[in-house]
Design an enzyme around this catalytic site. Structure first.
Site, short mmCIF file in Angstrom:
data_model
loop_
_atom_site.label_atom_id
_atom_site.label_comp_id
_atom_site.label_asym_id
_atom_site.label_seq_id
_atom_site.Cartn_x
_atom_site.Cartn_y
_atom_site.Cartn_z
N HIS A 77 0.85 -1.21 0.00
CA HIS A 77 0.00 0.00 0.00
C HIS A 77 0.88 1.25 0.00
O HIS A 77 0.61 2.21 -0.74
CB HIS A 77 -0.87 0.07 1.27
CG HIS A 77 -1.95 -0.95 1.36
ND1 HIS A 77 -2.14 -1.71 2.48
CD2 HIS A 77 -2.92 -1.32 0.49
CE1 HIS A 77 -3.20 -2.51 2.31
NE2 HIS A 77 -3.67 -2.29 1.10
N LYS A 136 -14.99 -8.21 3.58
CA LYS A 136 -13.84 -8.70 4.35
C LYS A 136 -14.11 -8.60 5.84
O LYS A 136 -14.69 -7.62 6.31
CB LYS A 136 -12.60 -7.87 4.01
CG LYS A 136 -12.14 -8.03 2.57
CD LYS A 136 -10.91 -7.19 2.29
CE LYS A 136 -10.47 -7.32 0.84
NZ LYS A 136 -9.45 -6.33 0.49
N ARG A 163 -2.20 -5.83 -8.41
CA ARG A 163 -1.12 -6.81 -8.21
C ARG A 163 -1.10 -7.85 -9.32
O ARG A 163 -0.13 -7.99 -10.03
CB ARG A 163 -1.28 -7.50 -6.85
CG ARG A 163 -0.97 -6.61 -5.68
CD ARG A 163 -1.49 -7.16 -4.41
NE ARG A 163 -2.95 -7.33 -4.48
CZ ARG A 163 -3.72 -7.64 -3.48
NH1 ARG A 163 -3.20 -7.87 -2.31
NH2 ARG A 163 -5.02 -7.75 -3.63
N SER A 198 -3.24 -7.56 2.83
CA SER A 198 -3.51 -7.42 4.27
C SER A 198 -4.02 -8.74 4.84
O SER A 198 -3.67 -9.12 5.96
CB SER A 198 -4.58 -6.35 4.50
OG SER A 198 -4.11 -5.11 4.06
O1 PNS Z 1 -8.59 -2.49 0.14
P1 PNS Z 1 -9.91 -2.93 -0.42
O2 PNS Z 1 -10.63 -3.82 0.57
O3 PNS Z 1 -9.78 -3.57 -1.78
O4 PNS Z 1 -10.79 -1.61 -0.60
C1 PNS Z 1 -12.13 -1.66 -1.04
C2 PNS Z 1 -12.76 -0.26 -0.93
C3 PNS Z 1 -12.72 0.21 0.51
C4 PNS Z 1 -11.98 0.68 -1.81
C5 PNS Z 1 -14.23 -0.36 -1.41
O5 PNS Z 1 -14.93 -1.30 -0.63
C6 PNS Z 1 -14.91 1.01 -1.39
O6 PNS Z 1 -14.71 1.82 -2.27
N1 PNS Z 1 -15.72 1.27 -0.35
C7 PNS Z 1 -16.40 2.54 -0.18
C8 PNS Z 1 -17.92 2.37 -0.34
C9 PNS Z 1 -18.31 2.32 -1.80
O7 PNS Z 1 -18.22 3.30 -2.50
N2 PNS Z 1 -18.77 1.13 -2.24
C10 PNS Z 1 -19.26 0.93 -3.59
C11 PNS Z 1 -18.16 0.90 -4.61
S1 PNS Z 1 -18.80 0.82 -6.25
#
Ligand code: PNS
Length: 145
Positions: free
Chosen positions: A17, A41, A90, A128
Protein backbone atom coordinates in the site's frame (compact mmCIF):
# COMPACT_ATOMS: atom_id res chain seq x y z
CA UNK A 1 -5.07 21.70 -7.14
CA UNK A 2 -5.29 18.11 -8.35
CA UNK A 3 -6.52 15.84 -5.59
CA UNK A 4 -6.51 12.03 -5.71
CA UNK A 5 -7.93 9.49 -3.31
CA UNK A 6 -6.16 6.21 -2.47
CA UNK A 7 -9.05 4.18 -1.07
CA UNK A 8 -8.81 0.87 0.73
CA UNK A 9 -9.56 -1.10 3.81
CA UNK A 10 -5.89 -0.99 4.94
CA UNK A 11 -6.49 -3.69 7.55
CA UNK A 12 -3.57 -3.26 8.16
CA UNK A 13 -1.63 -0.99 5.79
CA UNK A 14 1.19 -2.96 4.10
CA UNK A 15 4.44 -2.01 2.40
CA UNK A 16 2.60 -2.66 -0.87
CA UNK A 17 0.00 0.00 0.00
CA UNK A 18 2.73 2.44 1.03
CA UNK A 19 4.51 1.97 -2.30
CA UNK A 20 1.31 2.86 -4.21
CA UNK A 21 0.60 5.84 -1.90
CA UNK A 22 4.13 7.24 -2.33
CA UNK A 23 3.95 6.93 -6.09
CA UNK A 24 0.53 8.62 -6.14
CA UNK A 25 1.93 11.57 -4.16
CA UNK A 26 4.46 12.23 -6.94
CA UNK A 27 1.64 12.52 -9.49
CA UNK A 28 -0.96 14.61 -7.63
CA UNK A 29 -0.83 17.78 -5.54
CA UNK A 30 -2.64 16.11 -2.67
CA UNK A 31 -3.47 12.47 -1.95
CA UNK A 32 -6.20 11.56 0.51
CA UNK A 33 -5.89 8.08 1.94
CA UNK A 34 -9.51 7.03 2.34
CA UNK A 35 -9.91 4.31 4.94
CA UNK A 36 -13.13 2.36 4.49
CA UNK A 37 -14.88 -0.81 5.56
CA UNK A 38 -14.97 -3.46 2.86
CA UNK A 39 -18.20 -5.38 3.63
CA UNK A 40 -16.76 -8.46 1.92
CA UNK A 41 -13.84 -8.70 4.35
CA UNK A 42 -13.80 -9.61 8.02
CA UNK A 43 -12.32 -6.63 9.88
CA UNK A 44 -9.38 -6.94 12.30
CA UNK A 45 -8.41 -3.35 13.25
CA UNK A 46 -10.92 -0.57 13.93
CA UNK A 47 -11.01 2.28 11.40
CA UNK A 48 -9.30 4.56 13.96
CA UNK A 49 -6.51 2.01 14.51
CA UNK A 50 -5.98 1.74 10.75
CA UNK A 51 -5.79 5.53 10.45
CA UNK A 52 -3.23 5.68 13.27
CA UNK A 53 -1.08 2.97 11.70
CA UNK A 54 -1.06 4.82 8.37
CA UNK A 55 -0.24 8.11 10.13
CA UNK A 56 2.76 6.52 11.84
CA UNK A 57 4.34 5.34 8.61
CA UNK A 58 3.64 8.37 6.42
CA UNK A 59 5.05 11.19 8.58
CA UNK A 60 7.68 11.96 5.90
CA UNK A 61 5.12 12.50 3.10
CA UNK A 62 4.00 16.14 3.05
CA UNK A 63 1.10 16.06 0.61
CA UNK A 64 -1.17 13.46 2.14
CA UNK A 65 -4.24 13.47 4.33
CA UNK A 66 -5.81 10.45 5.99
CA UNK A 67 -9.55 10.24 6.39
CA UNK A 68 -12.30 7.73 7.13
CA UNK A 69 -14.70 7.23 4.23
CA UNK A 70 -18.09 6.15 5.54
CA UNK A 71 -20.13 7.02 2.45
CA UNK A 72 -19.99 5.93 -1.17
CA UNK A 73 -16.50 6.64 -2.49
CA UNK A 74 -18.02 8.42 -5.49
CA UNK A 75 -19.89 10.81 -3.15
CA UNK A 76 -16.82 11.34 -0.98
CA UNK A 77 -14.83 12.24 -4.11
CA UNK A 78 -17.39 14.96 -4.92
CA UNK A 79 -17.23 16.32 -1.37
CA UNK A 80 -13.42 16.65 -1.34
CA UNK A 81 -13.23 17.74 -5.02
CA UNK A 82 -11.00 14.84 -6.00
CA UNK A 83 -10.39 14.24 -9.70
CA UNK A 84 -8.92 10.75 -9.39
CA UNK A 85 -8.90 7.45 -7.55
CA UNK A 86 -5.55 5.66 -7.46
CA UNK A 87 -5.40 1.93 -6.74
CA UNK A 88 -2.73 -0.72 -6.85
CA UNK A 89 -3.05 -3.70 -9.14
CA UNK A 90 -1.12 -6.81 -8.21
CA UNK A 91 -2.18 -9.66 -10.44
CA UNK A 92 -4.87 -10.69 -12.88
CA UNK A 93 -6.87 -11.93 -9.88
CA UNK A 94 -7.39 -8.30 -8.76
CA UNK A 95 -8.69 -7.26 -12.12
CA UNK A 96 -12.30 -8.48 -12.15
CA UNK A 97 -13.15 -6.80 -8.83
CA UNK A 98 -11.33 -3.57 -9.66
CA UNK A 99 -12.94 -3.51 -13.11
CA UNK A 100 -16.41 -3.65 -11.51
CA UNK A 101 -15.58 -0.96 -8.91
CA UNK A 102 -14.13 1.34 -11.57
CA UNK A 103 -17.16 1.01 -13.81
CA UNK A 104 -19.59 1.63 -10.92
CA UNK A 105 -17.63 4.56 -9.51
CA UNK A 106 -17.59 6.12 -12.95
CA UNK A 107 -21.32 5.58 -13.30
CA UNK A 108 -21.88 7.26 -9.93
CA UNK A 109 -19.49 10.17 -10.52
CA UNK A 110 -18.48 11.00 -14.10
CA UNK A 111 -15.90 13.52 -12.88
CA UNK A 112 -13.66 10.92 -11.33
CA UNK A 113 -11.05 8.88 -13.20
CA UNK A 114 -9.57 5.71 -11.74
CA UNK A 115 -5.86 5.08 -12.27
CA UNK A 116 -4.07 1.82 -11.56
CA UNK A 117 -0.47 1.56 -10.47
CA UNK A 118 1.17 -1.84 -10.92
CA UNK A 119 2.62 -3.20 -7.72
CA UNK A 120 6.37 -3.84 -7.97
CA UNK A 121 7.43 -7.53 -8.05
CA UNK A 122 8.42 -7.67 -4.38
CA UNK A 123 4.87 -6.73 -3.32
CA UNK A 124 2.87 -8.60 -5.99
CA UNK A 125 2.02 -11.39 -3.56
CA UNK A 126 1.31 -9.17 -0.55
CA UNK A 127 -2.14 -8.53 0.91
CA UNK A 128 -3.51 -7.42 4.27
CA UNK A 129 -5.42 -10.70 4.62
CA UNK A 130 -2.27 -12.82 4.17
CA UNK A 131 -0.45 -10.59 6.69
CA UNK A 132 -3.28 -11.14 9.18
CA UNK A 133 -3.07 -14.88 8.60
CA UNK A 134 0.72 -14.99 9.12
CA UNK A 135 0.37 -12.88 12.29
CA UNK A 136 -2.40 -15.11 13.64
CA UNK A 137 0.00 -18.06 13.33
CA UNK A 138 2.77 -16.14 15.13
CA UNK A 139 4.77 -15.63 11.90
CA UNK A 140 7.19 -12.71 11.47
CA UNK A 141 5.41 -9.93 9.56
CA UNK A 142 8.12 -7.23 9.94
CA UNK A 143 9.14 -7.42 6.30
CA UNK A 144 5.57 -6.87 5.10
CA UNK A 145 4.20 -4.04 7.25
O1 PNS B 1 -8.59 -2.49 0.14
P1 PNS B 1 -9.91 -2.93 -0.42
O2 PNS B 1 -10.63 -3.82 0.57
O3 PNS B 1 -9.78 -3.57 -1.78
O4 PNS B 1 -10.79 -1.61 -0.60
C1 PNS B 1 -12.13 -1.66 -1.04
C2 PNS B 1 -12.76 -0.26 -0.93
C3 PNS B 1 -12.72 0.21 0.51
C4 PNS B 1 -11.98 0.68 -1.81
C5 PNS B 1 -14.23 -0.36 -1.41
O5 PNS B 1 -14.93 -1.30 -0.63
C6 PNS B 1 -14.91 1.01 -1.39
O6 PNS B 1 -14.71 1.82 -2.27
N1 PNS B 1 -15.72 1.27 -0.35
C7 PNS B 1 -16.40 2.54 -0.18
C8 PNS B 1 -17.92 2.37 -0.34
C9 PNS B 1 -18.31 2.32 -1.80
O7 PNS B 1 -18.22 3.30 -2.50
N2 PNS B 1 -18.77 1.13 -2.24
C10 PNS B 1 -19.26 0.93 -3.59
C11 PNS B 1 -18.16 0.90 -4.61
S1 PNS B 1 -18.80 0.82 -6.25
Amino acid sequence: MRIAICPGSFDPVTKGHLDIIRRATTLFDKVIIGVSVNPNKKGCFTLEERVNLIKKCTTDIPNIEIDIVDTLLAEYAKKVKACAIVKGLRAVTDFEYEFQMTALNYQLNKNIETFFVMSPPQYMYLSSSIVREIASLQGDIDQFV
